[in-house]
Design an enzyme around this catalytic site. Structure first.
Site, PDB file in Angstrom:
ATOM      1  N   GLU A  27       0.857  -1.181   0.000  1.00 24.23           N
ATOM      2  CA  GLU A  27       0.000   0.000   0.000  1.00 24.23           C
ATOM      3  C   GLU A  27       0.898   1.238   0.000  1.00 24.23           C
ATOM      4  O   GLU A  27       2.003   1.227   0.554  1.00 24.23           O
ATOM      5  CB  GLU A  27      -0.862  -0.017   1.256  1.00 24.23           C
ATOM      6  CG  GLU A  27      -1.748   1.200   1.476  1.00 24.23           C
ATOM      7  CD  GLU A  27      -2.394   1.212   2.851  1.00 24.23           C
ATOM      8  OE1 GLU A  27      -3.468   1.829   2.979  1.00 24.23           O
ATOM      9  OE2 GLU A  27      -1.844   0.611   3.790  1.00 24.23           O
ATOM     10  N   LYS A  59      -9.731   0.706  -1.663  1.00 14.57           N
ATOM     11  CA  LYS A  59      -9.863   0.168  -0.306  1.00 14.57           C
ATOM     12  C   LYS A  59     -11.248   0.453   0.255  1.00 14.57           C
ATOM     13  O   LYS A  59     -11.711   1.602   0.282  1.00 14.57           O
ATOM     14  CB  LYS A  59      -8.781   0.791   0.560  1.00 14.57           C
ATOM     15  CG  LYS A  59      -8.728   0.310   1.982  1.00 14.57           C
ATOM     16  CD  LYS A  59      -7.442   0.858   2.603  1.00 14.57           C
ATOM     17  CE  LYS A  59      -7.516   1.030   4.063  1.00 14.57           C
ATOM     18  NZ  LYS A  59      -6.299   1.664   4.579  1.00 14.57           N
ATOM     19  N   CYS A  67      -4.553  -3.317   3.638  1.00 13.36           N
ATOM     20  CA  CYS A  67      -4.242  -2.918   5.004  1.00 13.36           C
ATOM     21  C   CYS A  67      -5.397  -3.137   5.989  1.00 13.36           C
ATOM     22  O   CYS A  67      -5.644  -4.253   6.422  1.00 13.36           O
ATOM     23  CB  CYS A  67      -3.749  -1.476   5.022  1.00 13.36           C
ATOM     24  SG  CYS A  67      -2.743  -1.100   6.490  1.00 13.36           S
TER      25      CYS A  67
END
Length: 270
Positions: free
Chosen positions: A40, A106, A142
């Protein structure tokens, strides 16, 4: 399929980071990888304003990643930032390579531990899988790691592998949580999970001490569907390549049929 975990420390300069990314991709290809996973925020580290560095998916930084993938002849997944409405950005994974042209924004934003990603980042709303050499791969980023339903959605879409680029925040217990959650999500969905983090800006720093922004602690790992760690890195930058076996996923799912045995779906009992 050979997969490379490419752990790097991003700077605040996207073009310097593109050089680092290209070097990692070249090493991954030299090691026989068919899929290279970068962290990321490979485009630009956290802790600086992201709006000025965000670029569209057809912009020059993304084109540079595509060029690296094309030259190496492998698929690359790397974190970048793309413009979003309202002056915010999307925390985007670019997936590019032979027969692959997709992206993932995300879904779960890191509003935790005193950090509010949602103030500058717009959430995604689409579960994304890609096919690499006939192996279906789910994409996550993440903080998504704390939400097992996303990885089960990958499995429901036919994925036997999930990848998780990250820039994991330092702090009390955070490294232990990282390993616990990566291994748990592999078990939850009976997938191979390649979790690739930003390496620590200072590898000698104590990961128990929080930083102002989630700039990474390293410790990337590849976990098999039975929860065992098959490859790992330390806090420093590096690349490790290992083999994922989709047939092993099938064997584990036959032995521990947690996906078939589920009764709670969409808030109700099936």
């Amino acid at each position: 399929m050979r997969i490379a975990l490419c752990q790097m420390t991003s700077t605040d300069n996207p073009w310097q980071n593109l050089v680092l990314l290209t070097e990692h991709v070249r090493r991954a290809a030299d090691d026989g990888a068919r899929l290279a996973v970068l962290p990321e925020a490979a485009m630009c580290r956290f802790g600086v304003p992201l709006g000025p560095v965000a670029q569209p998916l057809d912009g020059p930084w993304a084109d540079g990643v595509r060029g690296a993938a094309q030259t190496a002849g492998i698929t690359v997944v790397a974190g970048m930032f793309t413009p979003a409405p309202g002056g915010r950005v999307a925390n985007t994974l670019l997936a590019t390579g032979p027969g692959v042209a997709d992206s993932y924004d995300k879904i779960h934003l890191y509003d935790a531990f005193g950090f509010r990603e949602s103030e500058t980042v717009a959430a995604g709303d689409r579960v994304v899988t890609i096919d690499v050499d006939d192996v279906r791969v789910g994409l996550a980023t993440c903080y998504d790691l704390r939400f097992p339903e996303l990885f089960r959605a990958h499995a429901d879409a036919g994925a036997t592998v999930s990848v998780l680029p990250a820039s994991w925040g330092a702090g009390p217990g955070k490294r232990d949580q990282w390993e616990l959650l990566v291994r748990a999500r592999a078990l939850d969905a009976t997938v191979w999970l390649a979790a690739v983090g930003q390496s620590a800006p200072d590898p000698a720093a104590d990961s128990e001490h929080p930083t102002k922004a989630p700039t990474g602690i390293g410790h990337s790992m590849l976990v098999a569907p039975d929860g065992t760690v098959r490859a790992r890195l330390g806090a420093e930058p590096g690349t490790v390549t290992a083999t994922v076996d989709a047939a092993e996923t099938i064997r584990v799912r036959r032995a521990v049929a947690v996906l078939d045995n589920r009764r709670l779906r969409d808030g109700g009992i099936a």
